[in-house]
Structure formats: structure tokens, C-alpha cells
Write a protein that holds these residues in place. Structure first.
Motif, PDB file in Angstrom:
ATOM      1  N   PRO A 159      34.565  51.344  35.287  1.00 25.33           N
ATOM      2  CA  PRO A 159      35.044  52.525  36.021  1.00 25.33           C
ATOM      3  C   PRO A 159      34.783  52.451  37.525  1.00 25.33           C
ATOM      4  O   PRO A 159      35.598  52.904  38.329  1.00 25.33           O
ATOM      5  CB  PRO A 159      34.251  53.685  35.389  1.00 25.33           C
ATOM      6  N   PHE A 160      33.653  51.853  37.919  1.00 26.74           N
ATOM      7  CA  PHE A 160      33.355  51.718  39.350  1.00 26.74           C
ATOM      8  C   PHE A 160      34.265  50.675  39.995  1.00 26.74           C
ATOM      9  O   PHE A 160      34.684  50.823  41.143  1.00 26.74           O
ATOM     10  CB  PHE A 160      31.891  51.307  39.565  1.00 26.74           C
ATOM     11  N   ASP A 161      34.541  49.601  39.273  1.00 24.09           N
ATOM     12  CA  ASP A 161      35.353  48.516  39.815  1.00 24.09           C
ATOM     13  C   ASP A 161      36.836  48.843  39.851  1.00 24.09           C
ATOM     14  O   ASP A 161      37.599  48.121  40.486  1.00 24.09           O
ATOM     15  CB  ASP A 161      35.156  47.232  38.987  1.00 24.09           C
ATOM     16  N   ASN A 162      37.251  49.897  39.185  1.00 24.36           N
ATOM     17  CA  ASN A 162      38.679  50.232  39.112  1.00 24.36           C
ATOM     18  C   ASN A 162      39.018  51.556  39.750  1.00 24.36           C
ATOM     19  O   ASN A 162      40.030  52.167  39.424  1.00 24.36           O
ATOM     20  CB  ASN A 162      39.129  50.196  37.642  1.00 24.36           C
ATOM     21  N   ILE A 163      38.192  51.993  40.680  1.00 25.74           N
ATOM     22  CA  ILE A 163      38.486  53.214  41.437  1.00 25.74           C
ATOM     23  C   ILE A 163      39.538  52.871  42.483  1.00 25.74           C
ATOM     24  O   ILE A 163      39.341  51.940  43.274  1.00 25.74           O
ATOM     25  CB  ILE A 163      37.210  53.771  42.121  1.00 25.74           C
ATOM     26  N   PRO A 164      40.678  53.570  42.483  1.00 24.54           N
ATOM     27  CA  PRO A 164      41.723  53.271  43.481  1.00 24.54           C
ATOM     28  C   PRO A 164      41.210  53.470  44.900  1.00 24.54           C
ATOM     29  O   PRO A 164      40.449  54.374  45.180  1.00 24.54           O
ATOM     30  CB  PRO A 164      42.837  54.270  43.169  1.00 24.54           C
TER      31      PRO A 164
END
Length: 165
Positions: A159-164
Motif C-alpha cells: 500500500p505504501f509503494d503504490n500510493i499515486p
């Protein structure tokens, strides 16, 4: 086997029985492990004459594949630093002949950063040293445990790595 986090959690449960301190059992261990990993990484990089940030930039270029080059913007995305910091890092690596700046053929104003042969060799050697350190850290776990742990950690980090943005 008891660890420092067990002692910390027991103390908080004694002192603050009104709080659920269960998150500490996982995240305090992750935090402590991160510090141990930083030490192991620094040791592996020092043995090859690199600092952590140098390794990060060189290996980003190395992973790009032949001809081992990226734009400064691509390097920013991979290393999570500001553009001013990246410019400084590229300058310092270029002075050590580990990278070179080239004009970007697709953008007259742009540049590409390319790994030199020396930079490629240093990145490869430091990576091998790092992997040896990390294998030792994971040595107490079975293959199945390593796979399970990787999956669980992925659930937390994705979730942290895929924050737009």
C-alpha cells in the motif's frame, strides 16, 4: 527464545495494561531489524568502497540493463530523493568515474546518466557482498518461512509503494 521486543512489550503490558500493545510485537521487530540491516548494508558497501546512497544509484542503473542508463527523473523515482539531492549525487559519482552524463537523444535539453565499467563492477561486487550478509541474517529461517515472511511483508509495504503521485 526471548528478544528485546518481548521484554519491551512485557514492560508496557505491566505499566499500561489499558493499552493493546500487540502492534509493537511486529513493528518494533521490523524497526529493530531495519537497524540491523542498515549496519549489515553499510559493512557490505564499505568493503567495496561505497556508501549506501552510492550503491542505491549504481544499482538502479545496473538493474536498468544494457546500456545501464536512466534519466535523472527515473533515478529520482527509484531512489526517493529530491532533484537537488540527485544532482549532487550524480556529480559526486561522476567525479569518481562511476557514472557519466550523456545527452539524451530524445530530448535536446535532457541528459542520461550511464554507468561506467568501473561503476558496473563496483555495483556487482557490492551486491554480491550484500547478498552474503543478507543470507546470513536469514539463515535461521527455512525456505518456506522466508517465502511466507516475504509475502506477509509485501502485504504491509505494497500500500505504501503504490500510493499515486
Amino acid at each position: 527464545m526471548e528478544d528485546e521486543v518481548d521484554r519491551l512489550v512485557a514492560a508496557w503490558r505491566r505499566e499500561r495494561p489499558d493499552l493493546d500493545v500487540e502492534p509493537l510485537e511486529v513493528l518494533s521487530r521490523v524497526s529493530r531489524l531495519a537497524r540491523h540491516l542498515d549496519r549489515a548494508r553499510r559493512l557490505a558497501f564499505t568493503e567495496h568502497g561505497l556508501e549506501s546512497w552510492e550503491f542505491d544509484v549504481l544499482t538502479a542503473l545496473r538493474r536498468a540493463g544494457t546500456p545501464y542508463q536512466l534519466s535523472p527523473g527515473q533515478l529520482l523515482t527509484q531512489t526517493l530523493v529530491t532533484s537537488g539531492t540527485m544532482t549532487n549525487r550524480i556529480d559526486r559519482l561522476a567525479k569518481k568515474d562511476l557514472v557519466e552524463r550523456l545527452p539524451d537523444p530524445s530530448d535536446r535539453r535532457g541528459v542520461l546518466v550511464r554507468l561506467t565499467d568501473e561503476g558496473k563492477d563496483r555495483a556487482d561486487q557490492a551486491l554480491a557482498g550484500l547478498l552474503a550478509q543478507e543470507r546470513a541474517i536469514l539463515g535461521e529461517l527455512t525456505r518456506a518461512q522466508r517465502v511466507e515472511l516475504a509475502g506477509l511483508l509485501r502485504q504491509l509495504t505494497a500500500p505504501f509503494d503504490n500510493i499515486p503521485g
